[in-house]
Design an enzyme around this catalytic site. Structure first.
Site, mmCIF file in Angstrom:
data_model
loop_
_atom_site.group_PDB
_atom_site.id
_atom_site.type_symbol
_atom_site.label_atom_id
_atom_site.label_comp_id
_atom_site.label_asym_id
_atom_site.label_seq_id
_atom_site.Cartn_x
_atom_site.Cartn_y
_atom_site.Cartn_z
ATOM 1 N N LYS A 87 24.934 27.000 -30.837
ATOM 2 C CA LYS A 87 23.762 27.300 -30.973
ATOM 3 C C LYS A 87 22.886 26.293 -30.518
ATOM 4 O O LYS A 87 22.613 25.488 -30.978
ATOM 5 C CB LYS A 87 23.109 27.863 -32.287
ATOM 6 C CG LYS A 87 21.954 28.944 -32.013
ATOM 7 C CD LYS A 87 20.652 28.623 -32.376
ATOM 8 C CE LYS A 87 20.182 27.474 -32.701
ATOM 9 N NZ LYS A 87 19.023 27.137 -31.909
ATOM 10 N N CYS A 102 16.049 10.060 -30.380
ATOM 11 C CA CYS A 102 16.236 9.448 -31.764
ATOM 12 C C CYS A 102 16.571 8.084 -31.760
ATOM 13 O O CYS A 102 16.459 7.375 -33.166
ATOM 14 C CB CYS A 102 17.391 10.412 -32.449
ATOM 15 S SG CYS A 102 18.803 9.945 -31.840
ATOM 16 N N GLU A 123 8.225 10.484 -37.981
ATOM 17 C CA GLU A 123 8.622 10.356 -36.814
ATOM 18 C C GLU A 123 7.752 11.158 -35.823
ATOM 19 O O GLU A 123 7.307 12.479 -36.120
ATOM 20 C CB GLU A 123 9.854 11.092 -36.815
ATOM 21 C CG GLU A 123 10.477 10.982 -35.156
ATOM 22 C CD GLU A 123 11.772 11.830 -35.307
ATOM 23 O OE1 GLU A 123 11.865 12.953 -35.914
ATOM 24 O OE2 GLU A 123 12.815 11.476 -34.678
ATOM 25 N N GLU A 143 16.739 26.526 -28.477
ATOM 26 C CA GLU A 143 15.961 27.584 -27.955
ATOM 27 C C GLU A 143 14.908 27.301 -26.920
ATOM 28 O O GLU A 143 14.664 27.924 -25.954
ATOM 29 C CB GLU A 143 15.314 28.520 -29.079
ATOM 30 C CG GLU A 143 14.355 27.953 -29.596
ATOM 31 C CD GLU A 143 14.649 27.215 -30.700
ATOM 32 O OE1 GLU A 143 15.715 26.471 -30.745
ATOM 33 O OE2 GLU A 143 13.988 27.227 -31.762
HETATM 34 P P1 NAD Z 1 14.438 20.734 -34.852
HETATM 35 O O1 NAD Z 1 15.112 20.256 -36.096
HETATM 36 O O2 NAD Z 1 13.212 21.539 -34.693
HETATM 37 O O3 NAD Z 1 15.672 21.805 -34.270
HETATM 38 C C1 NAD Z 1 17.177 21.460 -34.386
HETATM 39 C C2 NAD Z 1 17.720 22.885 -34.197
HETATM 40 O O4 NAD Z 1 17.468 23.435 -35.380
HETATM 41 C C3 NAD Z 1 17.321 23.730 -33.354
HETATM 42 O O5 NAD Z 1 18.767 24.387 -32.782
HETATM 43 C C4 NAD Z 1 16.400 24.814 -33.771
HETATM 44 O O6 NAD Z 1 16.767 26.219 -33.465
HETATM 45 C C5 NAD Z 1 17.012 24.625 -35.313
HETATM 46 N N1 NAD Z 1 15.896 25.029 -36.346
HETATM 47 C C6 NAD Z 1 14.497 24.445 -36.183
HETATM 48 N N2 NAD Z 1 14.002 25.016 -37.213
HETATM 49 C C7 NAD Z 1 14.801 25.464 -38.069
HETATM 50 C C8 NAD Z 1 14.534 26.178 -39.195
HETATM 51 N N3 NAD Z 1 13.334 26.226 -39.918
HETATM 52 N N4 NAD Z 1 15.644 26.544 -39.933
HETATM 53 C C9 NAD Z 1 16.864 26.618 -39.385
HETATM 54 N N5 NAD Z 1 17.099 26.104 -38.166
HETATM 55 C C10 NAD Z 1 15.922 25.526 -37.519
HETATM 56 O O7 NAD Z 1 14.785 19.515 -33.793
HETATM 57 P P2 NAD Z 1 14.209 19.483 -32.469
HETATM 58 O O8 NAD Z 1 12.499 19.537 -32.330
HETATM 59 O O9 NAD Z 1 14.904 20.356 -31.423
HETATM 60 O O10 NAD Z 1 14.828 17.845 -32.032
HETATM 61 C C11 NAD Z 1 14.051 16.910 -32.449
HETATM 62 C C12 NAD Z 1 14.607 16.135 -33.482
HETATM 63 O O11 NAD Z 1 16.125 15.937 -33.383
HETATM 64 C C13 NAD Z 1 13.948 14.822 -33.612
HETATM 65 O O12 NAD Z 1 13.725 14.729 -35.125
HETATM 66 C C14 NAD Z 1 15.139 13.779 -33.405
HETATM 67 O O13 NAD Z 1 14.923 12.640 -34.006
HETATM 68 C C15 NAD Z 1 16.233 14.481 -33.893
HETATM 69 N N6 NAD Z 1 17.582 14.115 -32.966
HETATM 70 C C16 NAD Z 1 18.331 13.310 -33.862
HETATM 71 C C17 NAD Z 1 19.401 12.672 -33.138
HETATM 72 C C18 NAD Z 1 20.369 11.818 -33.930
HETATM 73 O O14 NAD Z 1 21.335 11.351 -33.445
HETATM 74 N N7 NAD Z 1 20.108 11.598 -35.277
HETATM 75 C C19 NAD Z 1 19.786 12.984 -31.899
HETATM 76 C C20 NAD Z 1 18.757 13.672 -31.205
HETATM 77 C C21 NAD Z 1 17.665 14.274 -31.710
#
Ligand code: NAD
Length: 482
Positions: free
Chosen positions: A174, A282, A383, A177
């Site tokens: 998944k 990240c 963050e 989006e």
């Molecule tokens: P996000 O948490 O909003 O979304 C990540 C995934 O979760 C997406 O596929 C999204 O559809 C899903 N999602 C979002 N809200 C949800 C909910 N309430 N319930 C279930 N699923 C949900 O993250 P983002 O904005 O897409 O990405 C940025 C974040 O990712 C930052 O916090 C960044 O630090 C983190 N990140 C971490 C790493 C790492 O290696 N630790 C790497 C890249 C990004």
């Protein structure tokens, strides 16, 4: 009906069954690139069924043959690298050198996973007791769910699914989006490389799909990357149904500059880390701590570097920094800056009013610098995930390390020094997973584990490398007497 984004289930491209739609846009202009229909739990169920049906065939496909599909995919990714990088810049916004680098990092994971016949080897010990031998085999487990964020939509799915399928599992992916188009192209290339139907299934959607993956009884494990808030939800929900889970979360990365550092190198590395990818990494630095006399010098150089960054469309050679992913995210970053100012941090460079002529519909936020940020305010603790730097001062390394360790996150950190002793001391006690020594973005290569600690990571086995092979397999140990 989606114009551009389709699910890929059992080897067929198909429209999701949901009714809610989202627009995928070019963040540099706001122009719509395609529409995405949000899949439902029924779509997830169909994808899991496809994965289950393909699993016995794929598991019994010899490991070298599974690897050969990845060899072919690797070549197709190399052949299409520029096309993928340009598409990624168009839907994500980051500049072309960054998207080329991201595609390259993805390719390196496919290369590494292609070594699976060696990586998957078990151990043997002869004569563990009189006439008795012991051997271990690594076996796949079934269907894995993989849920990924928007900020590295090419590389992060490739941290997982090549290893999952190389080891003989099948997958339901998944993607984010917000920018699903480039990985969709990669899945087309995987199909062209000869990946059999049902081995890799892709479902586009948001929360409903994620919850369906966490709850599905026929999914054996979940790899997640995203914000810490969602990482924790996914970790708790998926482990509650007995799945193995690796959930990588957010970050707040400190960069400590000692007085004996090469200041030019340190300033370039800190600015590159904080403002690269418009702060949406990240591993992005967030707070620069100048120790003693280093503070004045790093502060001046950072302000100069930040002030000279040129905003624009990431496809243009003259652009240093692209937009952020969406209007909503731009407003969120602006909100953090508003709050930091209201909380009394000194705002030395303000990117809130940024715009780019001819691209007024883009999601712009300029380089922003706060100074003397007190430890408890949100700009220091949360963050931001945008091009916002904090510059603080510390009396000595101990005080700088204490500032860093007060953060609830533990993803990455850096030290800048010419002292081997100081660097060694820092590495030894940092308590943070990815550590840069005179390096601003401490990104482990494909053959090393990628992931943080504290609130940046939920689970035990990390992404990439040997950890990925362990996560996607179980060791079966056989003790034999003849
Ligand atoms: P996000 O948490 O909003 O979304 C990540 C995934 O979760 C997406 O596929 C999204 O559809 C899903 N999602 C979002 N809200 C949800 C909910 N309430 N319930 C279930 N699923 C949900 O993250 P983002 O904005 O897409 O990405 C940025 C974040 O990712 C930052 O916090 C960044 O630090 C983190 N990140 C971490 C790493 C790492 O290696 N630790 C790497 C890249 C990004």
């Amino acid at each position: 009906m989606s114009d551009a984004v389709r699910n890929y289930v059992a080897g067929r491209w198909q429209d999701p069954s949901g009714t809610d739609t989202l627009s995928v846009t070019n963040p540099a202009s706001g122009a719509e690139l395609g529409r995405l229909v949000l899949s439902t739990s029924a779509d997830v169920d169909a994808a899991v069924r496809a994965g289950r049906e393909a699993y016995p065939m794929w598991r019994s496909t010899p490991a070298p043959e599974r690897a050969r599909v990845l060899f072919r995919l690797r070549q197709l990714l190399v052949d299409h690298k520029e096309e993928l990088a340009r598409l990624l810049t168009t839907e994500h916004g980051k500049v072309l050198p960054e998207t080329r680098g991201e595609v390259q990092r993805g390719i390196e994971n496919v290369e590494h996973a292609s070594g699976i016949p060696t990586l998957m080897m078990g151990d043997t010990v002869e004569e563990i007791a009189s006439g008795i031998d012991c051997a271990s085999w690594r076996q796949p487990l079934g269907v894995f769910g993989i849920i990924t964020p928007y900020n590295f939509p090419v590389m992060i799915p490739l941290w997982f699914w090549p290893y999952a399928i190389a080891t003989g599992n099948t997958v339901v992916l998944k993607p984010s989006e917000q920018d699903p188009l480039t990985h969709q192209r990669i899945v087309e290339l995987a199909e062209e490389a000869g990946l059999p139907a049902g081995v890799l299934n892709v479902v586009h959607g948001a929360r409903e799909c994620v919850e369906a993956i966490c709850d599905h009884p026929d999914i054996v494990g979940v790899s997640f990357v995203g914000s810490s808030r969602v990482a924790e939800i996914v970790y708790r929900r998926a482990t509650a149904t007995g799945k193995r889970v690796q959930a990588l979360g957010g970050a707040k990365n400190y960069m400590i500059v000692l007085p004996d550092a090469d200041m030019q190198l340190a300033a370039e590395a800190c600015a590159g880390s904080i403002f690269g990818s418009t702060g949406q990494r990240c591993l992005a630095g967030s707070v620069v701590v100048g120790v003693g006399p280093a503070h004045r010098e790093i502060r001046e150089r950072m302000l100069d570097a930040a002030g000279s960054i040129r905003l624009g469309d990431g496809l243009e050679d003259t652009t240093d920094m692209g937009p952020v992913i969406s209007a909503a995210h731009r407003d969120r970053v602006r909100g953090f800056i508003d709050q930091g100012e209201a909380d009394g941090a000194k705002l030395s460079l303000d990117g809130r009013g940024a715009s780019v002529s001819g691209l007024e519909g883009g999601y712009w936020i300029g380089p922003t610098v706060f100074e003397d940020v007190s430890a408890e305010i949100s700009i220091a603790t949360e963050e931001v995930f945008g091009p916002v730097a904090g510059i603080n001062r510390a009396r000595d390394l101990d005080e700088a390390v204490a500032m860093m360790q007060a953060s609830r996150y533990g993803n990455a950190c850096s030290i800048f020094t010419t002292s081997g002793k100081a660097a060694r001391d820092f590495r030894y006690r940092a308590g943070i997973s990815m550590i840069g020594v005179n390096v601003g973005v401490a990104a482990p290569m494909a053959f090393f584990p990628f992931g943080g600690s504290k609130a940046s990571f939920y689970g035990d086995l990390k992404a990439q490398g040997r950890d990925a092979v362990s996560f996607f397999t179980d060791q079966r140990v056989v003790i034999s007497r003849w």
